[in-house]
Design an enzyme around this catalytic site. Sequence first.
Site, PDB file in Angstrom:
ATOM      1  N   SER A 106      -7.687  -3.513   0.891  1.00  0.00           N
ATOM      2  CA  SER A 106      -8.266  -2.307   1.472  1.00  0.00           C
ATOM      3  C   SER A 106      -9.758  -2.479   1.733  1.00  0.00           C
ATOM      4  O   SER A 106     -10.154  -3.341   2.500  1.00  0.00           O
ATOM      5  CB  SER A 106      -7.961  -1.108   0.566  1.00  0.00           C
ATOM      6  N   ASP A 250     -11.460   0.644   7.791  1.00  0.00           N
ATOM      7  CA  ASP A 250     -11.545  -0.415   6.791  1.00  0.00           C
ATOM      8  C   ASP A 250     -10.534  -1.504   7.138  1.00  0.00           C
ATOM      9  O   ASP A 250      -9.801  -1.389   8.132  1.00  0.00           O
ATOM     10  CB  ASP A 250     -11.348   0.163   5.383  1.00  0.00           C
ATOM     11  N   ASP A 252      -7.601  -2.481   6.214  1.00  0.00           N
ATOM     12  CA  ASP A 252      -6.171  -2.213   6.363  1.00  0.00           C
ATOM     13  C   ASP A 252      -5.892  -0.923   7.123  1.00  0.00           C
ATOM     14  O   ASP A 252      -4.755  -0.486   7.229  1.00  0.00           O
ATOM     15  CB  ASP A 252      -5.459  -2.209   5.011  1.00  0.00           C
TER      16      ASP A 252
END
Length: 462
Positions: A106, A250, A252
Amino acid sequence: MTLIKSISGIRGTIGGKVGDNLTPVDAVKFASAYGTFLKNNSSKEKLTVVIGRDARISGSMIHNLVQNTLIGLGINVIDLGLSTTPTVEVAVPLEKADGGIILTASHNPKQWNALKLLNEKGEFLNGADGAKILEIAEAEAFDFVDVDSLGEITTNDSYMDIHIDEVLDLPLVDADLVKTKKYKVVVDAVNSTGGIVIPNLLEQMGVEVVKLYCEPNGHFPHNPEPLKEHLGDICKLVVEEKADFGIVVDPDVDRLAFISNDGEMFGEEYTLVAIADYVLSKTPGNTVSNMSSSRALRDITNKHNGSYQASAVGEVNVVELMKATNAIIGGEGNGGIIHPELHYGRDSLVGVALFLTYLANQEKTVAELRASYPQYYMSKNKIELTPQIDVDAILVAMTEKYKSEDITTIDGVKIDFATEWVHLRKSNTEPIIRIYTEAPTQAEADTLAFRIIDEIKAVAGI
């Protein structure tokens, strides 16, 4: 020690010693535990798991390890390759799969990677299931299949396009209206998979895209957490390009932040506020965010005569409360938008499409839209943990110190004052204590945060 095992998966830095970091051995061990958990809870002869990854440098290595571990357990794999967290979440039920794994850390820096684990609905596992997987991993209770029973890999690289189609088909998304506005938008995708899917979505909605860090090579040009201190380049470029706004995701693509047309941060907290304002204006109902999110969502929900509730931090907790309250929009103040009309997961694609449609219905600039909302300011801080720091003792001490205030302890300690609040909690994903505060001005939010940090350090003796 940077290997973090939690109910939401396993996360760590690449390299180092087994059990201390995310090594190949640890990746295989936890993929084995997840696959074993699925097999233990199914009577099906053959199971299927969807796998996708972000563009991290370590992604290909971890991907091959996890994929082939599942094959060794006799589980079929649908390999999406480069993908996003919400795309894998969408793919699992569409493929009628038994689970999913997203290989991404992430918002963590490039040395990190992780296995995020999904159930057959494409939603994150609950606490009980996560705990069972940790037990299986600890006991190494794996039973691999013989050579005639190995699983098979099917490659499907079309799911980001399918995801876009699903978003554009949503009742509250109006691409035709957006096309008439001829918007110009700058995109910072921190050189991960958002650099593929977000520009593609925008172009299908008739938006002119200016790409910044959209090459999915895993070399993050700045800290990938979409906070103001990391986003100077896009703030400057939005102004230089005379763009209508900027989009930041971000690695992901489950967190979404906007940059206003004046180059200022729209505010991660206000991503959800603005989108909820639009959704509630069309379909009145309830909302949910987590305890670390702005009071502004509560205010907007009240404006539309809905009911707002706050959950413990963590997507699975937000989703659980959304289902319990029939919330029609929710998410987290970190820019995570959950729109159940498509799926119960934070989804930047859904957020972008809904925001564009809302903007196209307004005769306002993005800066003017932001100014129309209740004004709250947050200060987000953290203290690095060492083995000597007793987090539980700190939280007990702070609870006692402020026992005369409105205190909630379902997730760390949240202290609600009349016009401001502070939330203290140990992170599930990093070795830190998070200290979030909110107040009517930035100065007040910062002052409260610094005071609390000093008090914590005094208690901890650091």
